[in-house]
Structures are given as C-alpha cells and as structure tokens.
Write a protein that holds these residues in place. Sequence first.
Motif, PDB file in Angstrom:
ATOM      1  N   ASP A 100       2.451  65.960  -7.332  1.00  7.73           N
ATOM      2  CA  ASP A 100       3.459  66.870  -7.889  1.00  7.73           C
ATOM      3  C   ASP A 100       2.872  68.202  -8.311  1.00  7.73           C
ATOM      4  O   ASP A 100       3.599  69.063  -8.810  1.00  7.73           O
ATOM      5  CB  ASP A 100       4.109  66.239  -9.129  1.00  7.73           C
ATOM      6  CG  ASP A 100       5.023  65.084  -8.770  1.00  7.73           C
ATOM      7  OD1 ASP A 100       5.524  65.049  -7.644  1.00  7.73           O
ATOM      8  OD2 ASP A 100       5.216  64.204  -9.636  1.00  7.73           O
ATOM      9  N   GLY A 101       1.579  68.390  -8.220  1.00 13.50           N
ATOM     10  CA  GLY A 101       0.933  69.587  -8.752  1.00 13.50           C
ATOM     11  C   GLY A 101       0.264  69.253 -10.064  1.00 13.50           C
ATOM     12  O   GLY A 101      -0.168  68.126 -10.291  1.00 13.50           O
ATOM     13  N   LEU A 102       0.194  70.213 -10.958  1.00 11.17           N
ATOM     14  CA  LEU A 102      -0.396  69.994 -12.268  1.00 11.17           C
ATOM     15  C   LEU A 102       0.581  69.298 -13.217  1.00 11.17           C
ATOM     16  O   LEU A 102       0.198  68.549 -14.094  1.00 11.17           O
ATOM     17  CB  LEU A 102      -0.846  71.307 -12.895  1.00 11.17           C
ATOM     18  CG  LEU A 102      -2.063  71.981 -12.256  1.00 11.17           C
ATOM     19  CD1 LEU A 102      -2.256  73.380 -12.851  1.00 11.17           C
ATOM     20  CD2 LEU A 102      -3.310  71.138 -12.474  1.00 11.17           C
ATOM     21  N   ASN A 125       7.813  73.727 -14.094  1.00 11.50           N
ATOM     22  CA  ASN A 125       7.627  73.218 -12.738  1.00 11.50           C
ATOM     23  C   ASN A 125       7.795  74.306 -11.693  1.00 11.50           C
ATOM     24  O   ASN A 125       7.173  74.250 -10.633  1.00 11.50           O
ATOM     25  CB  ASN A 125       8.566  72.049 -12.460  1.00 11.50           C
ATOM     26  CG  ASN A 125       7.932  70.725 -12.788  1.00 11.50           C
ATOM     27  OD1 ASN A 125       6.771  70.486 -12.448  1.00 11.50           O
ATOM     28  ND2 ASN A 125       8.672  69.867 -13.453  1.00 11.50           N
ATOM     29  N   GLN A 133      -2.425  76.622  -1.584  1.00 13.91           N
ATOM     30  CA  GLN A 133      -2.394  76.244  -0.166  1.00 13.91           C
ATOM     31  C   GLN A 133      -2.741  77.436   0.725  1.00 13.91           C
ATOM     32  O   GLN A 133      -3.320  77.260   1.789  1.00 13.91           O
ATOM     33  CB  GLN A 133      -1.024  75.676   0.199  1.00 13.91           C
ATOM     34  CG  GLN A 133      -0.775  74.320  -0.412  1.00 13.91           C
ATOM     35  CD  GLN A 133       0.660  73.849  -0.254  1.00 13.91           C
ATOM     36  OE1 GLN A 133       1.552  74.616   0.111  1.00 13.91           O
ATOM     37  NE2 GLN A 133       0.890  72.576  -0.560  1.00 13.91           N
ATOM     38  N   ASP A 148       4.513  75.870 -11.549  1.00 11.27           N
ATOM     39  CA  ASP A 148       3.598  74.909 -10.942  1.00 11.27           C
ATOM     40  C   ASP A 148       3.772  74.904  -9.422  1.00 11.27           C
ATOM     41  O   ASP A 148       2.788  74.889  -8.676  1.00 11.27           O
ATOM     42  CB  ASP A 148       3.853  73.529 -11.540  1.00 11.27           C
ATOM     43  CG  ASP A 148       2.814  72.501 -11.140  1.00 11.27           C
ATOM     44  OD1 ASP A 148       1.604  72.853 -11.094  1.00 11.27           O
ATOM     45  OD2 ASP A 148       3.185  71.347 -10.899  1.00 11.27           O
ATOM     46  N   ASP A 149       5.016  74.937  -8.951  1.00 10.15           N
ATOM     47  CA  ASP A 149       5.275  74.981  -7.499  1.00 10.15           C
ATOM     48  C   ASP A 149       4.709  76.263  -6.889  1.00 10.15           C
ATOM     49  O   ASP A 149       4.119  76.231  -5.804  1.00 10.15           O
ATOM     50  CB  ASP A 149       6.776  74.905  -7.217  1.00 10.15           C
ATOM     51  CG  ASP A 149       7.368  73.537  -7.535  1.00 10.15           C
ATOM     52  OD1 ASP A 149       6.590  72.565  -7.705  1.00 10.15           O
ATOM     53  OD2 ASP A 149       8.614  73.454  -7.642  1.00 10.15           O
ATOM     54  N   ARG A 195      -7.872  72.343  -7.924  1.00  7.37           N
ATOM     55  CA  ARG A 195      -7.540  71.417  -6.824  1.00  7.37           C
ATOM     56  C   ARG A 195      -7.922  69.987  -7.178  1.00  7.37           C
ATOM     57  O   ARG A 195      -7.226  69.047  -6.832  1.00  7.37           O
ATOM     58  CB  ARG A 195      -8.255  71.843  -5.549  1.00  7.37           C
ATOM     59  CG  ARG A 195      -7.531  72.887  -4.783  1.00  7.37           C
ATOM     60  CD  ARG A 195      -8.063  73.015  -3.358  1.00  7.37           C
ATOM     61  NE  ARG A 195      -7.294  74.015  -2.666  1.00  7.37           N
ATOM     62  CZ  ARG A 195      -7.769  75.181  -2.257  1.00  7.37           C
ATOM     63  NH1 ARG A 195      -9.029  75.497  -2.456  1.00  7.37           N
ATOM     64  NH2 ARG A 195      -6.983  76.035  -1.652  1.00  7.37           N
ATOM     65  N   MET A 232       0.978  75.927  -6.593  1.00  8.96           N
ATOM     66  CA  MET A 232       0.614  75.076  -5.454  1.00  8.96           C
ATOM     67  C   MET A 232       0.667  75.855  -4.142  1.00  8.96           C
ATOM     68  O   MET A 232      -0.225  75.734  -3.303  1.00  8.96           O
ATOM     69  CB  MET A 232       1.559  73.871  -5.377  1.00  8.96           C
ATOM     70  CG  MET A 232       1.375  72.852  -6.460  1.00  8.96           C
ATOM     71  SD  MET A 232      -0.023  71.779  -6.178  1.00  8.96           S
ATOM     72  CE  MET A 232       0.579  70.839  -4.790  1.00  8.96           C
ATOM     73  N   GLN A 233       1.698  76.665  -3.973  1.00  7.62           N
ATOM     74  CA  GLN A 233       1.831  77.454  -2.747  1.00  7.62           C
ATOM     75  C   GLN A 233       0.679  78.446  -2.617  1.00  7.62           C
ATOM     76  O   GLN A 233       0.125  78.626  -1.529  1.00  7.62           O
ATOM     77  CB  GLN A 233       3.170  78.184  -2.728  1.00  7.62           C
ATOM     78  CG  GLN A 233       4.354  77.257  -2.579  1.00  7.62           C
ATOM     79  CD  GLN A 233       5.681  77.973  -2.778  1.00  7.62           C
ATOM     80  OE1 GLN A 233       5.728  79.186  -2.967  1.00  7.62           O
ATOM     81  NE2 GLN A 233       6.765  77.215  -2.753  1.00  7.62           N
ATOM     82  N   LEU A 279      -5.219  68.205  -9.332  1.00  4.99           N
ATOM     83  CA  LEU A 279      -3.863  68.065  -8.805  1.00  4.99           C
ATOM     84  C   LEU A 279      -3.514  66.631  -8.472  1.00  4.99           C
ATOM     85  O   LEU A 279      -4.356  65.843  -8.066  1.00  4.99           O
ATOM     86  CB  LEU A 279      -3.703  68.895  -7.531  1.00  4.99           C
ATOM     87  CG  LEU A 279      -3.778  70.400  -7.685  1.00  4.99           C
ATOM     88  CD1 LEU A 279      -3.688  71.059  -6.314  1.00  4.99           C
ATOM     89  CD2 LEU A 279      -2.696  70.922  -8.596  1.00  4.99           C
TER      90      LEU A 279
END
Length: 92
Positions: free
Chosen positions: A87-89, A22, A33, A25-26, A81, A29-30, A84
């Motif tokens: 929570d992300g992937l 995770n 973005q 994964d976070d 994208r 995501m950043q 997603l």
Amino acid sequence: MIVRIMGEGQVKLDDAHFTELNKLDDELMQEMQRDDEQGFRRTLNSLLDEVRRLGTPLPDDSLEPSELILPSPDASLAEVREMLNDDGLIPG
C-alpha cells in the motif's frame, strides 16, 4: 493511531486524516517508481509536514507502541523503498 517519524518522535493522529495522507502516499509511490528524486523529496516532506500538522505530539518520555513508522525527512529513496509495503508507507 500512533505514528512515529523516525528521528523525531511520535504523534497521535486521528484515523479520519488517513484519506488525505494516502493521496500524498500514492503520489510518493509514483515518484519513486519514476526515480524522480526531486518529486520524491518534495512529496515526502509534504507528507511528513501534514502528519505533524494534523497530529498531536506525544511527550518524549511516552512509551506508546507506534502503529505506523514513517521515514525521517532526510531518508534516501532507497531507504524509503525498503520501508514500503503493497500500500506504500501508509496502509489503506
């Protein structure tokens, strides 16, 4: 949990590994973005490498349902994208 990497196959992954996955994964995501293509590519590959390293590959003829589907290593930022959720992937 059974995880499928698109285009590669499935691995069985112990739930205990999802905390560290995770974090990647976070980070992914950043980068998405920020439209950071280079960072996205690096982190996606790191995430998939960790799944491969921590998981146990299932035989190619296994018919286990995948509880989590991850993109292929060559997936585009736009393709990821579309995969997603909130929570992300990786859920959690």
